[in-house]
Design an enzyme around this catalytic site. Structure first.
Site, PDB file in Angstrom:
ATOM      1  N   LYS A   1       0.824  -1.202   0.000  1.00  0.00           N
ATOM      2  CA  LYS A   1       0.000   0.000   0.000  1.00  0.00           C
ATOM      3  C   LYS A   1       0.861   1.256   0.000  1.00  0.00           C
ATOM      4  CE  LYS A   1      -3.652   0.468  -0.241  1.00  0.00           C
ATOM      5  NZ  LYS A   1      -4.380   0.600  -1.529  1.00  0.00           N
TER       6      LYS A   1
ATOM      7  N   TYR B   1       2.002   0.284  -4.619  1.00  0.00           N
ATOM      8  CA  TYR B   1       0.829   1.017  -5.085  1.00  0.00           C
ATOM      9  C   TYR B   1       0.879   2.422  -4.510  1.00  0.00           C
ATOM     10  CZ  TYR B   1      -1.425  -3.292  -6.722  1.00  0.00           C
ATOM     11  OH  TYR B   1      -1.727  -4.456  -7.397  1.00  0.00           O
TER      12      TYR B   1
ATOM     13  N   HIS C   1      -1.484   5.367  -6.101  1.00  0.00           N
ATOM     14  CA  HIS C   1      -2.804   5.995  -6.291  1.00  0.00           C
ATOM     15  C   HIS C   1      -2.751   7.480  -5.909  1.00  0.00           C
ATOM     16  CE1 HIS C   1      -4.604   2.080  -7.050  1.00  0.00           C
ATOM     17  NE2 HIS C   1      -4.086   1.622  -5.929  1.00  0.00           N
TER      18      HIS C   1
ATOM     19  N   GLU D   1       0.352   0.559 -10.139  1.00  0.00           N
ATOM     20  CA  GLU D   1      -0.894   0.693 -10.896  1.00  0.00           C
ATOM     21  C   GLU D   1      -0.764   1.442 -12.219  1.00  0.00           C
ATOM     22  OE1 GLU D   1      -0.834   4.384  -8.302  1.00  0.00           O
ATOM     23  OE2 GLU D   1      -0.319   2.272  -8.047  1.00  0.00           O
TER      24      GLU D   1
ATOM     25  N   ASP E   1      -9.897   3.664  -4.279  1.00  0.00           N
ATOM     26  CA  ASP E   1      -8.464   3.996  -4.244  1.00  0.00           C
ATOM     27  C   ASP E   1      -8.150   5.190  -5.135  1.00  0.00           C
ATOM     28  OD1 ASP E   1      -7.025   2.349  -2.460  1.00  0.00           O
ATOM     29  OD2 ASP E   1      -7.249   0.643  -3.784  1.00  0.00           O
TER      30      ASP E   1
END
Length: 379
Positions: free
Chosen positions: A75, A94, A96, A118, A270
């Protein structure tokens, strides 16, 4: 290179950046790996398992960040983690960033090289490092929605699959991509009445061919979206614009007119969410109610099944992590035009156009930024 794996600290996040098998691969390539104690406990991997794979166990996240040249996570780094990043460090996880101005500002300030799972692409324009978690989230979305439909959780008290003589729930999936197709798989498997809306006729054709008459496919217009959302017992928001904030497809007004006790599951949360009434929730407090409509908006849904999620994620991320460790960030990214879009921030510059546009930063081409950063370090 020395790779660091800290324990994830987001609410009820039990995944881990590298499995013991992945650590073994890193070590076989001649790299050192340091892992925070108990980082893998959520997937059933003990410190002894990591040591057997060749890792060194360190007592705190600060020890890991201080020791490592590259941090591999799952995360986005939380504020306390972002404060430990250095300009000479690679962060691979990730991110985001588009809906997260605070995180973006901290990463820009850090000077670190920040690569997002991503926004890595493949030869067909797909998102290979997002796919495994999208598969998990898509399947979980219907399970979570089914639970939220129970009366005790604020729902209408409708069983998704019904029973003989009683109609099943009407499940509407907005978006027919990876998340959507896996949500459809689960919803049809549970016996729901399933409709998918998408603007890509080729996607609708493929879904129709895959699922047959058990799935209703509808071209998504404003009127079609409104009609099916108002009829739905459960709506799964499964839209994605790579790197950018999700479009708000369902307005607050439309939510207010939905059936009491219906459920919205926002898998796009997200990236800011695709329902106007969405706000991020956690596994410990996953739902809230607006206008008698239950909202499930957990921002790390795959964290609920960390063992499945971590191994699926590592299957996709390991080759890229190895490339970064073997070649260094500049060569690994420039050698692979599909990996290069993963670079979001480097040396205080934003290199993802969607993030720059969403948050008002000057956009710098990632290849240009890599060359500039290399030159500044050489100086």
């Amino acid at each position: 290179m020395r790779i660091g794996v800290p324990k994830e600290i987001k609410n009820h996040e039990y995944r881990v950046g590298l499995t013991p098998d992945s650590v073994h691969e890193m070590v076989a390539h001649g790299h050192d790996v340091v892992v925070e104690t108990n980082a893998g406990i959520g997937i059933g991997a003990s410190d002894a398992d990591y040591e057997a794979a060749g890792a060194k166990i360190l007592p705190t996240a600060k020890d890991v960040f201080d020791a490592a040249q590259m941090i591999v996570k799952v995360k986005e780094p939380q504020a306390v983690e972002r404060a430990m990043l250095r300009p000479d460090q690679i962060l691979f996880t990730y991110l985001h960033l588009a809906p997260d101005a605070e995180q973006t500002a901290d990463l820009v300030k850090s000077g670190a090289t920040c690569i997002a799972y991503e926004t890595v692409v493949d030869a067909k324009g797909g998102l290979p490092l997002l796919v495994p978690m999208s598969q998990v989230a898509g399947r979980l979305s219907v399970i979570a929605g089914a639970k939220a439909l129970e009366k005790a959780h604020g729902g209408s008290g409708t069983l998704v699959g019904g029973v003989p003589g009683v109609e099943p729930a009407k499940v509407v999936v907005i978006g027919g991509g990876v998340v959507g197709s896996h949500a459809i798989t689960m919803a049809i498997g549970l016996g729901a009445d399933v409709t998918v809306l998408d603007r890509n006729t080729a996607v609708l054709g493929q879904l129709s061919q895959t699922f047959g008459p058990g799935l209703k496919t509808v071209y998504s217009t404003k009127s079609a979206l409104e009609k099916h959302v108002l009829e739905a017992d459960m709506v799964v928001g499964a839209v994605l614009v790579a790197g950018a904030a999700a479009p708000k497809l369902v307005s607050a007004d439309l939510v207010s007119r939905m059936k009491p006790g219906s459920v919205l599951v926002d898998v796009a949360i997200d990236q800011g969410g695709c329902f106007e009434t969405s706000k991020a929730t956690t596994h410990s407090d996953p739902t809230y109610i607006v206008d008698e409509v239950v909202h499930y908006c957990v921002a790390n849904m795959p964290g609920a099944v960390p063992k499945t999620s971590t191994y699926a994620l590592n299957n996709a991320t390991l080759p890229f992590a190895l490339a970064l460790a073997d070649k260094g960030a500049k060569k690994a990214l420039l050698d692979d035009p599909h990996f290069l879009p993963g670079l979001n921030v480097i040396g205080g510059q934003v290199t993802c156009e969607a993030v720059a546009e969403a948050l008002g930063y000057d956009y710098v081409d990632p290849a240009t930024a890599l060359e500039k950063e290399d030159a500044s370090q050489a100086a």
